[in-house]
Design an enzyme around this catalytic site. Structure first.
Site, PDB file in Angstrom:
ATOM      1  N   ASN A   1       0.856  -1.187   0.000  1.00  0.00           N
ATOM      2  CA  ASN A   1       0.000   0.000   0.000  1.00  0.00           C
ATOM      3  C   ASN A   1       0.889   1.233   0.000  1.00  0.00           C
ATOM      4  O   ASN A   1       1.985   1.198   0.563  1.00  0.00           O
ATOM      5  CB  ASN A   1      -0.922   0.014   1.225  1.00  0.00           C
ATOM      6  CG  ASN A   1      -2.114   0.935   1.004  1.00  0.00           C
ATOM      7  OD1 ASN A   1      -2.056   2.125   1.250  1.00  0.00           O
ATOM      8  ND2 ASN A   1      -3.192   0.383   0.496  1.00  0.00           N
TER       9      ASN A   1
ATOM     10  N   GLU B   1     -28.894 -12.857  -5.435  1.00  0.00           N
ATOM     11  CA  GLU B   1     -28.913 -12.027  -4.213  1.00  0.00           C
ATOM     12  C   GLU B   1     -29.914 -10.858  -4.386  1.00  0.00           C
ATOM     13  O   GLU B   1     -30.727 -10.589  -3.498  1.00  0.00           O
ATOM     14  CB  GLU B   1     -27.488 -11.512  -3.985  1.00  0.00           C
ATOM     15  CG  GLU B   1     -27.296 -10.458  -2.923  1.00  0.00           C
ATOM     16  CD  GLU B   1     -25.840  -9.939  -2.922  1.00  0.00           C
ATOM     17  OE1 GLU B   1     -24.909 -10.747  -2.773  1.00  0.00           O
ATOM     18  OE2 GLU B   1     -25.647  -8.711  -3.091  1.00  0.00           O
TER      19      GLU B   1
ATOM     20  N   LYS C   1     -19.894 -15.724  -9.688  1.00  0.00           N
ATOM     21  CA  LYS C   1     -20.129 -14.683  -8.676  1.00  0.00           C
ATOM     22  C   LYS C   1     -21.201 -13.692  -9.164  1.00  0.00           C
ATOM     23  O   LYS C   1     -22.032 -13.224  -8.381  1.00  0.00           O
ATOM     24  CB  LYS C   1     -18.810 -13.943  -8.363  1.00  0.00           C
ATOM     25  CG  LYS C   1     -18.962 -12.724  -7.454  1.00  0.00           C
ATOM     26  CD  LYS C   1     -19.467 -13.107  -6.080  1.00  0.00           C
ATOM     27  CE  LYS C   1     -19.675 -12.039  -5.053  1.00  0.00           C
ATOM     28  NZ  LYS C   1     -19.876 -10.683  -5.302  1.00  0.00           N
TER      29      LYS C   1
HETATM   30  C1  6PG Z   1     -21.098 -10.445  -1.751  1.00  0.00           C
HETATM   31  C2  6PG Z   1     -21.877  -9.269  -2.219  1.00  0.00           C
HETATM   32  C3  6PG Z   1     -20.983  -8.123  -2.552  1.00  0.00           C
HETATM   33  C4  6PG Z   1     -21.760  -6.816  -2.661  1.00  0.00           C
HETATM   34  C5  6PG Z   1     -21.878  -6.332  -4.070  1.00  0.00           C
HETATM   35  C6  6PG Z   1     -23.242  -6.008  -4.576  1.00  0.00           C
HETATM   36  O1  6PG Z   1     -21.316 -11.488  -2.326  1.00  0.00           O
HETATM   37  O2  6PG Z   1     -20.308 -10.307  -0.814  1.00  0.00           O
HETATM   38  O3  6PG Z   1     -22.629  -9.602  -3.369  1.00  0.00           O
HETATM   39  O4  6PG Z   1     -20.223  -8.473  -3.663  1.00  0.00           O
HETATM   40  O5  6PG Z   1     -22.880  -6.797  -1.959  1.00  0.00           O
HETATM   41  O6  6PG Z   1     -21.034  -5.248  -4.055  1.00  0.00           O
HETATM   42  O7  6PG Z   1     -23.657  -4.800  -4.165  1.00  0.00           O
HETATM   43  P1  6PG Z   1     -24.719  -3.888  -4.904  1.00  0.00           P
HETATM   44  O8  6PG Z   1     -26.012  -4.177  -4.233  1.00  0.00           O
HETATM   45  O9  6PG Z   1     -24.236  -2.500  -4.635  1.00  0.00           O
HETATM   46  O10 6PG Z   1     -24.722  -4.183  -6.373  1.00  0.00           O
END
Ligand code: 6PG
Length: 454
Positions: free
Chosen positions: A32, A188, A181
């Protein structure tokens, strides 16, 4: 066996992953620009395996060859610039791992660029948020040819575990880990929206925050819970200074774009993901509320909680099935042989969509003949069918009472449509052919013909 990894990027995810490696007796070199940030991280490292560098060359030299360097920087420009800088110091056979939220096609390009320089590449999707990164994330690795054994072993050590196995998925193709993912994130989005719709229904049924929280909590008793359901229950029950936090939050949903990418990708493949489309749209639409004078006020609904419970399960299973079908389709199109059993194990713990439902699907897959599509497993359809009537009843009641349920509704419509004998799309083709001579296919033939409509 090399037991040393390098990390570029010590934001929240990078720092937590570094601490996780350290706690698992893995040496970590971190790079960093800010010595203060490095000092802060080292002060939190009770296992004392983290070494900090503000000079990129020294950082690279500190890692034994062949090196493994994990990049945890924002996707796009930032990742590209880190890669270009690292190219000055890393050597053939070193491995770069992109752990950012990269688009899977960008990972494929980056992998090819690395290979041209003799550098190995892995695109790795990470799920679990900051807590997961610290205590055990789900890791989705995309590789070409082979992943070094020592790297797999380090990743297995830090990952979440379920049923005695690590939640680490190894997928062929530089972009495949990030593709998996991305689908995870689409699912999700849909589950989050299903729970928001359930919250709306509960409110209209007179449940206050505590009662709604209890409703979600009770799903645990029936093995129908999930991480997102647990946090929903906890969110609804959180007060500060006598006020529920949920009541203070503006109803405008944002996103960082991963759900949009899921939708765009499915459109590019011409594959339907209606529940995820609707979930993404619901976030967008929440930014454009109240465009009409308000006519639907004091909405009330009579609710049998069992119907809502079944509609939540039905919608979640319908959504998951859509997502899994897209993975199956993508795998076939790209000749990848992705095993859905592996994806289920990968998502069983650590990730944001971990749930009892995934465990159930994993065990249904285990009992079924290997290699079958999820929709050929009778138990999946049975689980939808036994909840179909209650789901229909509840959702029609919601429509009658002005409660929008876009994801639940499209999950239901998708199932009804995809299990129907008749589909009226013949009329669409006929219309296209009528006004534009776009041709149609007749039953029992693949030939495209223009019909005479005069
Ligand atoms: C995870 C989440 C993570 C995050 C994303 C999506 O699996 O840990 O999916 O990757 O929540 O950034 O966020 P948004 O709702 O902002 O698209």
């Amino acid at each position: 066996m090399n037991n040393h990894i390098g990390i570029v990027g010590i934001g929240v995810m990078g720092s937590n992953i570094a601490l996780n490696f350290s706690d698992n007796d893995i040496n970590v070199s971190v790079y960093n620009k800010s010595q203060n940030k490095i000092n802060q991280l080292i002060s939190e490292d009770s296992s004392k395996n983290i070494y900090g560098f503000t000079d990129l060359e020294e950082f690279v030299k500190s890692i034994p060859k062949p090196r493994k360097i994990l990049m945890l920087v924002p996707s796009g420009e930032a990742t590209n610039s880190v890669v270009e800088n690292l190219f000055n110091f890393i050597e053939e056979k070193d491995t770069l791992i992109d752990g950012g939220n990269a688009y899977y096609l960008d990972s494929i390009d980056l992998g090819k660029r690395c290979n041209k320089q003799g550098i190995e590449f892995i695109g790795m999707g990470i799920s679990g948020g900051e807590t997961g990164a610290r205590t055990g994330p789900a890791l989705m690795l995309g590789y070409e040819k082979k992943i070094p054994e020592d790297l797999i072993s380090m990743m297995r050590k830090i990952a979440a575990k379920a049923d005695g196995l690590e939640c680490v998925g190894l997928y062929e193709g530089f972009g495949t880990g990030h593709f998996i993912k991305m689908l995870h994130n689409g699912i999700e989005y849909a589950e989050m929206q299903i729970l928001a719709e359930a919250y709306n229904i509960l409110r209209a049924a007179g449940f206050n925050n505590v009662a709604a929280s209890e409703f979600f909590d009770n799903l645990k008793k029936e093995q129908q819970s999930s991480y997102l359901i647990e946090i929903t229950s906890s969110i609804l029950n959180t007060q500060k200074d006598g006020v529920y936090l949920i009541d203070k939050i503006k109803p405008i949903a944002n996103h960082k774009g991963t759900g949009k990418l899921t939708v765009e990708t499915s459109l590019n493949y011409g594959f339907p993901l209606p529940s995820i489309f609707e979930a993404f749209n619901a976030r967008v639409e929440s930014n454009y509320q109240k465009i009409w004078p308000i006519t639907a006020k004091n909405i009330k609904i009579e609710l049998n909680p069992n119907e809502l419970k079944e509609a939540i399960y039905f919608s979640r299973l319908s959504t998951l099935t859509q997502g899994i079908l897209f993975i199956e389709y993508f795998s076939k199109q790209e000749n990848l042989e992705i095993k859905i059993e592996d994806v289920m194990q990968n998502w069983l713990e650590g990730c944001i969509i971990r749930s009892d439902l995934l465990k159930e699907i994993k065990s249904i897959l285990k009992d079924g003949p290997p290699g079958r599509s999820i929709v050929e497993l009778k138990q999946i359809q049975k689980n939808l069918d036994i909840r179909l009537e209650n789901t229909k009843f509840l959702l029609s009641n919601c429509i009658k009472n002005n409660i929008p349920t876009p994801v639940m509704y499209s999950s239901l419509n998708w199932y009804i449509n995809s299990s129907s004998e008749f589909n009226p799309s013949s009329l669409i083709q006929a219309q296209r052919d009528y006004f534009g001579a776009h041709t149609v296919q007749l039953h029992e033939s693949d030939e495209f013909l223009h019909l005479n409509w005069d």
